[in-house]
Design a protein around this motif. Structure first.
Motif, PDB file in Angstrom:
ATOM      1  N   GLY A  56     -76.279  19.976 -45.790  1.00  0.00           N
ATOM      2  CA  GLY A  56     -74.905  20.115 -45.337  1.00  0.00           C
ATOM      3  C   GLY A  56     -74.330  18.881 -44.671  1.00  0.00           C
ATOM      4  O   GLY A  56     -73.133  18.825 -44.362  1.00  0.00           O
ATOM      5  N   TRP A  57     -75.167  17.900 -44.427  1.00  0.00           N
ATOM      6  CA  TRP A  57     -74.730  16.661 -43.761  1.00  0.00           C
ATOM      7  C   TRP A  57     -75.411  15.498 -44.443  1.00  0.00           C
ATOM      8  O   TRP A  57     -76.615  15.524 -44.681  1.00  0.00           O
ATOM      9  N   THR A  58     -74.626  14.499 -44.773  1.00  0.00           N
ATOM     10  CA  THR A  58     -75.176  13.287 -45.359  1.00  0.00           C
ATOM     11  C   THR A  58     -74.564  12.068 -44.682  1.00  0.00           C
ATOM     12  O   THR A  58     -73.472  12.131 -44.113  1.00  0.00           O
ATOM     13  N   LYS A  59     -75.277  10.963 -44.769  1.00  0.00           N
ATOM     14  CA  LYS A  59     -74.790   9.701 -44.198  1.00  0.00           C
ATOM     15  C   LYS A  59     -75.218   8.580 -45.133  1.00  0.00           C
ATOM     16  O   LYS A  59     -76.310   8.629 -45.698  1.00  0.00           O
ATOM     17  N   TYR A  60     -74.352   7.577 -45.284  1.00  0.00           N
ATOM     18  CA  TYR A  60     -74.636   6.449 -46.174  1.00  0.00           C
ATOM     19  C   TYR A  60     -74.363   5.126 -45.481  1.00  0.00           C
ATOM     20  O   TYR A  60     -73.456   5.023 -44.651  1.00  0.00           O
ATOM     21  N   ALA A  61     -75.131   4.127 -45.861  1.00  0.00           N
ATOM     22  CA  ALA A  61     -74.786   2.769 -45.451  1.00  0.00           C
ATOM     23  C   ALA A  61     -73.465   2.382 -46.109  1.00  0.00           C
ATOM     24  O   ALA A  61     -73.192   2.799 -47.244  1.00  0.00           O
ATOM     25  N   ASP A  62     -72.675   1.601 -45.428  1.00  0.00           N
ATOM     26  CA  ASP A  62     -71.366   1.212 -45.969  1.00  0.00           C
ATOM     27  C   ASP A  62     -71.498   0.539 -47.334  1.00  0.00           C
ATOM     28  O   ASP A  62     -70.644   0.706 -48.204  1.00  0.00           O
ATOM     29  N   SER A  63     -72.579  -0.200 -47.521  1.00  0.00           N
ATOM     30  CA  SER A  63     -72.735  -0.976 -48.747  1.00  0.00           C
ATOM     31  C   SER A  63     -72.981  -0.117 -49.980  1.00  0.00           C
ATOM     32  O   SER A  63     -72.847  -0.602 -51.105  1.00  0.00           O
ATOM     33  N   VAL A  64     -73.336   1.162 -49.789  1.00  0.00           N
ATOM     34  CA  VAL A  64     -73.637   2.011 -50.941  1.00  0.00           C
ATOM     35  C   VAL A  64     -72.673   3.186 -51.077  1.00  0.00           C
ATOM     36  O   VAL A  64     -72.768   3.953 -52.044  1.00  0.00           O
ATOM     37  N   LYS A  65     -71.765   3.346 -50.141  1.00  0.00           N
ATOM     38  CA  LYS A  65     -70.826   4.464 -50.200  1.00  0.00           C
ATOM     39  C   LYS A  65     -70.029   4.437 -51.499  1.00  0.00           C
ATOM     40  O   LYS A  65     -69.547   3.391 -51.922  1.00  0.00           O
ATOM     41  N   GLY A  66     -69.935   5.602 -52.127  1.00  0.00           N
ATOM     42  CA  GLY A  66     -69.195   5.705 -53.380  1.00  0.00           C
ATOM     43  C   GLY A  66     -70.034   5.387 -54.603  1.00  0.00           C
ATOM     44  O   GLY A  66     -69.602   5.651 -55.735  1.00  0.00           O
ATOM     45  N   ARG A  67     -71.218   4.793 -54.404  1.00  0.00           N
ATOM     46  CA  ARG A  67     -72.083   4.460 -55.551  1.00  0.00           C
ATOM     47  C   ARG A  67     -73.400   5.232 -55.534  1.00  0.00           C
ATOM     48  O   ARG A  67     -73.938   5.557 -56.584  1.00  0.00           O
ATOM     49  N   PHE A  68     -73.915   5.510 -54.355  1.00  0.00           N
ATOM     50  CA  PHE A  68     -75.184   6.235 -54.218  1.00  0.00           C
ATOM     51  C   PHE A  68     -74.909   7.645 -53.712  1.00  0.00           C
ATOM     52  O   PHE A  68     -73.961   7.874 -52.961  1.00  0.00           O
ATOM     53  N   SER A  69     -75.792   8.569 -54.105  1.00  0.00           N
ATOM     54  CA  SER A  69     -75.661   9.946 -53.654  1.00  0.00           C
ATOM     55  C   SER A  69     -77.045  10.517 -53.360  1.00  0.00           C
ATOM     56  O   SER A  69     -77.933  10.452 -54.208  1.00  0.00           O
ATOM     57  N   ILE A  70     -77.203  11.085 -52.162  1.00  0.00           N
ATOM     58  CA  ILE A  70     -78.468  11.696 -51.786  1.00  0.00           C
ATOM     59  C   ILE A  70     -78.336  13.208 -51.890  1.00  0.00           C
ATOM     60  O   ILE A  70     -77.282  13.779 -51.580  1.00  0.00           O
ATOM     61  N   SER A  71     -79.403  13.852 -52.350  1.00  0.00           N
ATOM     62  CA  SER A  71     -79.411  15.305 -52.449  1.00  0.00           C
ATOM     63  C   SER A  71     -80.846  15.794 -52.270  1.00  0.00           C
ATOM     64  O   SER A  71     -81.788  14.991 -52.286  1.00  0.00           O
ATOM     65  N   ARG A  72     -80.994  17.090 -52.107  1.00  0.00           N
ATOM     66  CA  ARG A  72     -82.334  17.645 -51.947  1.00  0.00           C
ATOM     67  C   ARG A  72     -82.407  19.018 -52.577  1.00  0.00           C
ATOM     68  O   ARG A  72     -81.403  19.733 -52.675  1.00  0.00           O
ATOM     69  N   ASP A  73     -83.606  19.381 -52.984  1.00  0.00           N
ATOM     70  CA  ASP A  73     -83.894  20.707 -53.521  1.00  0.00           C
ATOM     71  C   ASP A  73     -85.090  21.242 -52.732  1.00  0.00           C
ATOM     72  O   ASP A  73     -86.238  20.868 -53.008  1.00  0.00           O
ATOM     73  N   ASN A  74     -84.825  22.085 -51.771  1.00  0.00           N
ATOM     74  CA  ASN A  74     -85.902  22.567 -50.903  1.00  0.00           C
ATOM     75  C   ASN A  74     -86.882  23.466 -51.655  1.00  0.00           C
ATOM     76  O   ASN A  74     -88.047  23.568 -51.265  1.00  0.00           O
ATOM     77  N   ALA A  75     -86.422  24.109 -52.717  1.00  0.00           N
ATOM     78  CA  ALA A  75     -87.324  24.935 -53.515  1.00  0.00           C
ATOM     79  C   ALA A  75     -88.361  24.077 -54.245  1.00  0.00           C
ATOM     80  O   ALA A  75     -89.464  24.553 -54.545  1.00  0.00           O
ATOM     81  N   LYS A  76     -88.008  22.821 -54.521  1.00  0.00           N
ATOM     82  CA  LYS A  76     -88.921  21.903 -55.209  1.00  0.00           C
ATOM     83  C   LYS A  76     -89.528  20.878 -54.262  1.00  0.00           C
ATOM     84  O   LYS A  76     -90.254  19.984 -54.710  1.00  0.00           O
ATOM     85  N   ASN A  77     -89.218  20.981 -52.985  1.00  0.00           N
ATOM     86  CA  ASN A  77     -89.723  20.007 -52.007  1.00  0.00           C
ATOM     87  C   ASN A  77     -89.436  18.579 -52.451  1.00  0.00           C
ATOM     88  O   ASN A  77     -90.298  17.693 -52.364  1.00  0.00           O
ATOM     89  N   THR A  78     -88.217  18.348 -52.904  1.00  0.00           N
ATOM     90  CA  THR A  78     -87.870  17.043 -53.463  1.00  0.00           C
ATOM     91  C   THR A  78     -86.512  16.586 -52.950  1.00  0.00           C
ATOM     92  O   THR A  78     -85.584  17.384 -52.830  1.00  0.00           O
TER      93      THR A  78
END
Length: 122
Positions: A56-78
């Protein structure tokens, strides 16, 4: 205890994309904040992105905002890092990391992965 194993690194041309994955073992993954850092030769390890325990909360370095995306799948521990529009200056070893509180820097990290190399050619 959390053990982290990264995968998905490699060689890509500029403006290309890669998706890094980090497989975690241990009972505390679903309650852990997760993050990605990188370290280029001769430079300090730097923060790239982080995500809280439920996504529900994400944070990015300014240099990657708009190009990188972080996500997680807790059911897959990934946890994932989708990297688009890659640039040669993004070349580095990328590390997955886990912590007990929201991650904004290296001091928030309890566990590190071994890293995966990302090389972006011009």
């Amino acid at each position: 205890q959390v053990q982290l194993v990264e995968s998905g690194g490699g060689l890509v041309q500029a403006e290309g994309s890669l998706r890094l994955s980090c497989a975690a073992s241990g009972r505390t993954f679903s309650s852990s904040a997760m993050g990605w850092f990188r370290q280029a030769p001769g430079k300090e390890r730097e923060f790239v992105a982080s995500i809280n325990w439920n996504g529900g909360w994400t944070k990015y370095a300014d240099s990657v905002k708009g190009r990188f995306s972080i996500s997680r799948d807790n059911a897959k521990n990934t946890v994932y890092l989708q990297m688009n529009s890659l640039k040669p200056e993004n070349t580095a070893v990328y590390y997955c990391a886990a912590g007990r509180r929201p991650i904004t820097g290296v001091l928030d990290i309890d566990y590190w992965g071994q890293g995966t190399q990302v090389t972006v050619s011009a």
